[in-house]
Structure formats: structure tokens, C-alpha cells
Design an enzyme around this catalytic site. Structure first.
Site, PDB file in Angstrom:
ATOM      1  N   ALA A   1       0.828  -1.211   0.000  1.00  0.00           N
ATOM      2  CA  ALA A   1       0.000   0.000   0.000  1.00  0.00           C
ATOM      3  C   ALA A   1       0.857   1.254   0.000  1.00  0.00           C
ATOM      4  O   ALA A   1       0.466   2.291   0.524  1.00  0.00           O
ATOM      5  CB  ALA A   1      -0.914  -0.008   1.218  1.00  0.00           C
TER       6      ALA A   1
ATOM      7  N   ARG B   1      -2.455   7.528 -11.264  1.00  0.00           N
ATOM      8  CA  ARG B   1      -3.607   7.624 -12.160  1.00  0.00           C
ATOM      9  C   ARG B   1      -4.902   8.025 -11.451  1.00  0.00           C
ATOM     10  O   ARG B   1      -5.894   8.355 -12.098  1.00  0.00           O
ATOM     11  CB  ARG B   1      -3.793   6.287 -12.901  1.00  0.00           C
ATOM     12  CG  ARG B   1      -2.778   6.069 -13.998  1.00  0.00           C
ATOM     13  CD  ARG B   1      -2.773   4.632 -14.502  1.00  0.00           C
ATOM     14  NE  ARG B   1      -2.088   3.727 -13.573  1.00  0.00           N
ATOM     15  CZ  ARG B   1      -2.032   2.404 -13.716  1.00  0.00           C
ATOM     16  NH1 ARG B   1      -2.640   1.828 -14.740  1.00  0.00           N
ATOM     17  NH2 ARG B   1      -1.389   1.667 -12.847  1.00  0.00           N
TER      18      ARG B   1
ATOM     19  N   GLY C   1       9.310  -0.568  -6.492  1.00  0.00           N
ATOM     20  CA  GLY C   1       8.675  -1.733  -7.108  1.00  0.00           C
ATOM     21  C   GLY C   1       8.072  -2.676  -6.075  1.00  0.00           C
ATOM     22  O   GLY C   1       8.363  -2.593  -4.884  1.00  0.00           O
TER      23      GLY C   1
ATOM     24  N   GLY D   1       0.356  -8.225 -15.676  1.00  0.00           N
ATOM     25  CA  GLY D   1       1.428  -9.169 -15.950  1.00  0.00           C
ATOM     26  C   GLY D   1       0.822 -10.461 -16.490  1.00  0.00           C
ATOM     27  O   GLY D   1      -0.246 -10.893 -16.033  1.00  0.00           O
TER      28      GLY D   1
ATOM     29  N   ALA E   1     -46.554  22.672  17.850  1.00  0.00           N
ATOM     30  CA  ALA E   1     -45.988  23.134  16.578  1.00  0.00           C
ATOM     31  C   ALA E   1     -45.209  24.419  16.777  1.00  0.00           C
ATOM     32  O   ALA E   1     -45.634  25.302  17.505  1.00  0.00           O
ATOM     33  CB  ALA E   1     -47.115  23.359  15.576  1.00  0.00           C
TER      34      ALA E   1
ATOM     35  N   SER F   1     -48.216  25.656  21.205  1.00  0.00           N
ATOM     36  CA  SER F   1     -47.573  25.955  19.931  1.00  0.00           C
ATOM     37  C   SER F   1     -46.822  27.279  19.953  1.00  0.00           C
ATOM     38  O   SER F   1     -47.180  28.184  20.695  1.00  0.00           O
ATOM     39  CB  SER F   1     -48.636  26.015  18.824  1.00  0.00           C
ATOM     40  OG  SER F   1     -49.218  24.747  18.689  1.00  0.00           O
TER      41      SER F   1
ATOM     42  N   ARG G   1     -46.654  35.682  27.548  1.00  0.00           N
ATOM     43  CA  ARG G   1     -47.067  36.423  26.361  1.00  0.00           C
ATOM     44  C   ARG G   1     -47.873  37.624  26.823  1.00  0.00           C
ATOM     45  O   ARG G   1     -48.393  37.648  27.949  1.00  0.00           O
ATOM     46  CB  ARG G   1     -47.904  35.544  25.438  1.00  0.00           C
ATOM     47  CG  ARG G   1     -49.189  35.104  26.084  1.00  0.00           C
ATOM     48  CD  ARG G   1     -49.922  34.038  25.298  1.00  0.00           C
ATOM     49  NE  ARG G   1     -51.197  33.760  25.933  1.00  0.00           N
ATOM     50  CZ  ARG G   1     -51.872  32.628  25.803  1.00  0.00           C
ATOM     51  NH1 ARG G   1     -51.374  31.642  25.070  1.00  0.00           N
ATOM     52  NH2 ARG G   1     -53.021  32.472  26.385  1.00  0.00           N
TER      53      ARG G   1
HETATM   54  C1  UD1 Z   1       1.156  -5.527 -10.489  1.00  0.00           C
HETATM   55  C2  UD1 Z   1       1.941  -6.744 -11.013  1.00  0.00           C
HETATM   56  C3  UD1 Z   1       1.240  -7.300 -12.250  1.00  0.00           C
HETATM   57  C4  UD1 Z   1      -0.187  -7.651 -11.896  1.00  0.00           C
HETATM   58  C5  UD1 Z   1      -0.902  -6.464 -11.281  1.00  0.00           C
HETATM   59  C6  UD1 Z   1      -2.254  -6.913 -10.754  1.00  0.00           C
HETATM   60  C7  UD1 Z   1       4.285  -6.375 -10.473  1.00  0.00           C
HETATM   61  C8  UD1 Z   1       5.612  -5.997 -10.989  1.00  0.00           C
HETATM   62  N1  UD1 Z   1       3.283  -6.348 -11.331  1.00  0.00           N
HETATM   63  O1  UD1 Z   1       1.206  -4.528 -11.506  1.00  0.00           O
HETATM   64  O2  UD1 Z   1       1.918  -8.448 -12.704  1.00  0.00           O
HETATM   65  O3  UD1 Z   1      -0.870  -8.108 -13.052  1.00  0.00           O
HETATM   66  O4  UD1 Z   1      -0.163  -5.922 -10.186  1.00  0.00           O
HETATM   67  O5  UD1 Z   1      -3.023  -5.840 -10.300  1.00  0.00           O
HETATM   68  O6  UD1 Z   1       4.153  -6.692  -9.302  1.00  0.00           O
HETATM   69  N2  UD1 Z   1       3.357  -0.852  -4.495  1.00  0.00           N
HETATM   70  C9  UD1 Z   1       4.139  -0.549  -3.406  1.00  0.00           C
HETATM   71  N3  UD1 Z   1       5.412  -0.154  -3.610  1.00  0.00           N
HETATM   72  C10 UD1 Z   1       5.963  -0.064  -4.848  1.00  0.00           C
HETATM   73  C11 UD1 Z   1       5.150  -0.389  -5.966  1.00  0.00           C
HETATM   74  C12 UD1 Z   1       3.856  -0.785  -5.758  1.00  0.00           C
HETATM   75  O7  UD1 Z   1       3.693  -0.619  -2.260  1.00  0.00           O
HETATM   76  O8  UD1 Z   1       7.137   0.290  -4.930  1.00  0.00           O
HETATM   77  C13 UD1 Z   1       1.967  -1.288  -4.265  1.00  0.00           C
HETATM   78  C14 UD1 Z   1       0.952  -0.344  -4.868  1.00  0.00           C
HETATM   79  O9  UD1 Z   1       0.563   0.647  -3.926  1.00  0.00           O
HETATM   80  C15 UD1 Z   1      -0.206  -1.282  -5.196  1.00  0.00           C
HETATM   81  C16 UD1 Z   1       0.480  -2.619  -5.456  1.00  0.00           C
HETATM   82  O10 UD1 Z   1       1.775  -2.519  -4.890  1.00  0.00           O
HETATM   83  O11 UD1 Z   1      -1.082  -1.420  -4.112  1.00  0.00           O
HETATM   84  C17 UD1 Z   1       0.581  -2.947  -6.939  1.00  0.00           C
HETATM   85  O12 UD1 Z   1       1.333  -1.929  -7.557  1.00  0.00           O
HETATM   86  P1  UD1 Z   1       0.948  -1.373  -8.987  1.00  0.00           P
HETATM   87  O13 UD1 Z   1       1.913  -0.308  -9.353  1.00  0.00           O
HETATM   88  O14 UD1 Z   1      -0.495  -1.035  -9.030  1.00  0.00           O
HETATM   89  O15 UD1 Z   1       1.261  -2.663  -9.875  1.00  0.00           O
HETATM   90  P2  UD1 Z   1       0.694  -3.011 -11.293  1.00  0.00           P
HETATM   91  O16 UD1 Z   1       1.385  -2.174 -12.318  1.00  0.00           O
HETATM   92  O17 UD1 Z   1      -0.785  -2.953 -11.249  1.00  0.00           O
END
Ligand code: UD1
Ligand code: CA
Length: 460
Positions: free
Chosen positions: A11, A17, A79, A139, A378, A403, A438
């Protein structure tokens, strides 16, 4: 085995987006932040320890979820693999499976989590997959000659052949803890996004000859929310599921298309919800109650067989058999007693009304208590605020308030007292007293007739 499972919820991402100042996972679906739905699904499947990885807007995520879960910080979002690595210390020494879930999949439920854990069994890694007509953005699951998952390729790294694969990674996994924490440090960011992909673990585990499973799950439950349109779609489908659950439990929903019920609302059997109702927060509705049309209840407790029509009730309770509305507004801290009647254009604020009180028309009762069977006429207004401080009005049992009376607080009307219509009451009444606040009426005999004759005579 599910009882020993731990979970990591991702999270920390920004959710670019969403185009929002609010962290993505805190956007609400049917009244709860998305990440809370995920946490609840895990809890429902018996997962005891849950580590939420926070980063972007992390403090806000922590205050939304409170101390029911543990936290790990990911200061830089490098990532999904890096995010899981940030939670490794928190789960050091954990044995048994580790579920990794995303905080942006609000439709996932406890059954889906339990199914994944069951499918996982003794695997090293099990990924939940879904087969989609439109897999773009996800993915893709690449399988080997024996049909076993061999790796996951991200959209941005996929060849056109791989892009044609319709089986996608749902972003939900179960891992053997030892395997997960052994392989994580080996992740490399050698891909199109220069990120550490959690998904690369599939390839690493498969190459090591470990048992890698793919569990096909219900695609509808695993939908991720990346933008506000997907948020709206998630809201629509969860809303429908909530309505269906209530209907099947014996609640009549006259028009599901205009009925909005948040996740934690409870409704008793044989209650009827008329069109245009919004039931929010921790609202509870007793059996046989009738709500609506066009009513908003937020954190409201409505008793059995009560009726609330065309009204707004906020953080207030309405006891069994009471009738509220049309056009009443019950504000914070109000309690309406059994079989009481709160009528047209009546506002209550922090007011306690005992059983069978009637305040049927055009009234404001603020910071007030009203005893049993009292009739509030009322147009009665409690003046609870002098511009500086709030004061209380105490009205006893069996009182008759005429009232259009103005009760200037602090003031007490004793049991069985009466207030003459049109009074301004500034002094308390003892039980059995009557207050006339009153001007005495003066009657001029025949004055109206003489007035009209004089006017007519002077017309040209
Ligand atoms: C990811 C998967 C993809 C899958 C998809 C499903 C990877 C590389 N890809 O892509 O294969 O089909 O989810 O929905 O895992 N987050 C972090 N830290 C980070 C990056 C992300 O906490 O550094 C969290 C985001 O807040 C989110 C979740 O990880 O809740 C997924 O990240 P997001 O960037 O949405 O991944 P996708 O591109 O959707
Ligand atoms: Ca996503």
C-alpha cells in the site's frame, strides 16, 4: 494451516492515475478505504499477522487502519518486490505461508483468500491468476511445456506473442516464508520500469525446481483499482453484492438501483428500504422497520418497526415503533424514545426524547431532554445558544408545550407543567405549574367593522 498464515499488504504506491491528494488505497468503496477491505478479507480467512507496507501518504494510511495491523515503511517506491522486502524484518522468523496482496483490490473477500491458501498447500509459491478477455496492463502468466507457470512478464516487458496471453497475474500470492525471504534479496531491477518486480520470484522459484502453483480465481473479485473509473466500477459491483446479501437475508429493497448501503450497515429481517435511501457508516436497522423513500442514515440506530420517511438521521438513535418524518433532521447525539413521533420539519440536536413524546411539526429541540408522553406543540423552539455558550432545556414527563413557544435555556419545565401557546419562557416551571409568557390580549368590540367602513367611505 491458515491460522499460521501471515500477510503483507502492498500500500505504498502513489496511485498516480487516481489524480488525487489522497493515497490511492484510502479511496473508499462502499464506505471503507480500499485497503481496509483487503485487511478484512485476510482477517476473515484467519490470517493473524498482517504487515501493511506504507510509503506515499503512509501516516494517513496508518491512521485509517489503526493498530489492528503492523506497518513497514517503504520510503522510496522501487517496485512491488522492493515493497515486500521492506516487510521482511517485521516477519523475520515467521514460519508457514505468507500471503502478499495489493491494497488496491477492494473486492477480494475472505473466501478468495482462504481458497488461495488451500490451493497453496505445500507449494513454494502460488500465484492467483485470472483469465481476462482484455488483459492489457496486467502481468501475463507464461507456462512451460508441461503447463506449469514458469514466469510472469509485465505488460511493458512483453513481446507481442506474450501480450496475446489472456491469463494474468491478479497480484495476489501465497509464499512459503523461507523461500520468499531467501529469494527476495536476489531480485534485480533489470526491466523496462527499472523496478524490483515481485513477479520475478515466479521465474526464480521455477528455475530452482521449486513447486510453483497457479490458482485460477474469480476475476471479478481480484479487479485492481488504478483510476477513478475503476473505483466507480468497484463501488458499483460491491454495492450490488451488499444489496443482494441483505435481500437474501430478508430485507425488502424496493429499488436496488437507487439504494446505497455501505459495508458495515446491519438491517433486520422484514425491514423495507424504499427508493432513494443512503445507509452509511455503522447504521443498524431493526426488524420490520420502514426506511425512506429518500432518507439518509449515517451511524444511526433505528429500532424495530420504526418508520423514517424523507429524513436525515446522523449519529442518533430512534427506538422501536417510533415515527420520524417526513422532513426531519436528527443530528448528533439525539435519541428518540419508543413510539415517539417526530414530525414534519423538526430538527433535533443532542436531544433525548423519552417514549411517546410527540414533536410533530416545525420544531427545533437542541441540547434538550423531554420526558415521556410530553407533547411539544408546533413551532416550539429551544434557544440553546446565546452566542457564547450552549445551555440545556429540561422538559419533564406529561408536559404540554403550547404551539409557537420559545424556551430560553437554561430552563426546566417540571413534570405535568403546561406552557401557554406563543410563550417566551425564561423562568423554570415547577411540576404542575403553567407558564404564560405572552402579552395579555386586548379585544376591541366591533373595531374591525368600523375600520372597514371608514376605509370604504374614503375611497374615491
Ligand atoms: C502488479 C503486477 C502485475 C499484476 C498487477 C495486478 C508487479 C511488478 N506487477 O502490476 O503483474 O498483473 O499488479 O493488479 O508486481 N506498491 C508498493 N510499492 C511499490 C510499488 C507498488 O507498495 O514500490 C503497491 C501499490 O501501492 C499497489 C500494489 O503494490 O497497491 C501494486 O502496484 P501497482 O503499481 O499497481 O502494480 P501493477 O502495475 O498494477
Ligand atoms: Ca495495480
Amino acid at each position: 494451516m491458515p491460522s499460521q498464515a501471515a500477510a503483507i499488504v502492498l500500500a505504498a504506491g502513489k496511485g498516480t492515475r487516481m489524480k488525487s491528494d489522497l493515497p490511492k488505497v484510502l479511496h473508499r468503496v462502499c464506505g471503507l478505504p480500499m485497503v481496509e477491505h483487503v485487511v478484512r478479507a485476510l482477517r476473515g480467512a484467519g490470517v493473524a499477522r498482517i504487515v501493511v507496507v506504507v510509503g506515499h501518504g503512509g501516516e494517513a494510511v496508518q491512521s485509517a487502519l489503526g493498530d489492528a495491523v503492523e506497518y513497514a515503511w517503504q520510503r522510496e517506491q522501487l517496485g512491488t518486490g522492493h515493497a515486500v522486502r521492506c516487510a521482511a524484518d517485521a516477519l523475520a522468523g515467521h514460519e508457514g505461508p505468507v500471503v502478499v496482496a495489493s491494497g488496491d483490490t477492494p473486492l477480494v473477500d475472505a473466501a478468495a483468500m482462504a481458497d488461495l491458501l488451500e490451493a497453496h498447500g505445500d507449494n513454494a509459491l502460488t500465484v492467483a491468476t485470472a483469465v481476462l478477455d482484455e488483459p492489457t496492463g496486467y502481468g501475463r502468466i507464461v507456462r512451460d511445456a508441461q503447463g506449469k507457470p514458469s514466469r510472469i512478464v509485465e505488460q511493458k516487458d512483453a513481446t507481442s506473442e506474450e501480450k496475446a496471453i489472456r491469463e494474468v497475474n491478479a497480484g495476489l500470492y501465497a509464499f512459503d516464508a523461507a523461500t520468499l525471504f531467501r529469494l527476495l534479496p536476489e531480485l534485480r531491477a533489470d526491466n523496462a520500469q527499472r523496478e524490483y518486480y515481485l513477479t520475478d520470484l515466479v521465474h526464480m522459484a521455477a528455475a530452482d525446481g521449486l513447486a510453483v502453483g497457479a490458482h485460477t480465481a474469480d476475476a471479478a473479485l481480484l479487479q485492481g483499482v488504478n483510476d477513478r473509473w475503476q473505483l466507480a466500477e468497484a463501488e458499483a459491483s460491491l454495492r450490488k453484492a451488499i444489496l443482494k446479501r441483505h435481500a437474501l437475508a430478508g430485507v425488502t429493497l424496493r429499488d436496488p438501483a437507487t439504494t446505497y448501503v455501505e459495508a458495515d450497515v446491519q438491517i433486520g429481517a422484514d425491514a423495507t428500504i424504499e427508493p432513494g435511501c443512503h445507509l452509511k457508516g455503522l447504521t443498524t436497522i431493526g426488524a420490520g422497520a420502514r426506511i425512506g423513500p429518500n432518507t439518509v442514515l449515517e451511524n444511526a440506530q433505528i429500532g424495530e418497526n420504526a418508520k423514517v420517511q424523507l429524513s436525515v438521521v446522523d449519529a442518533s438513535a430512534v427506538a422501536d415503533g417510533a415515527k420520524v418524518g417526513p422532513y426531519a433532521h436528527l443530528r448528533g447525539g439525539s435519541r428518540v424514545g419508543k413510539d415517539a413521533r417526530i414530525g414534519n420539519f423538526v430538527e433535533l440536536k443532542n436531544a433525548e426524547l423519552a417514549e411517546r413524546v410527540a414533536a410533530a411539526h416545525l420544531t427545533y429541540l437542541g441540547d434538550a431532554s423531554v420526558g415521556a408522553r410530553t407533547n411539544v406543540g408546533a413551532g416550539t423552539i429551544t434557544c440553546n445558544y446565546d452566542g457564547f455558550a450552549k445551555s440545556r432545556t429540561h422538559i419533564g414527563a406529561d408536559v404540554f408545550v403550547g404551539s409557537q413557544s420559545t424556551l430560553v435555556a437554561p430552563v426546566t419545565l417540571g413534570d405535568g407543567s403546561m406552557v401557554a401557546a406563543g410563550s417566551v419562557i425564561t423562568q423554570s416551571l415547577a411540576p404542575g405549574d403553567a407558564g404564560f409568557g405572552r402579552a395579555r390580549q386586548e379585544t376591541k368590540e366591533g373595531w374591525a367593522t368600523r375600520f372597514r367602513e371608514r376605509k370604504k367611505a374614503s375611497q374615491p
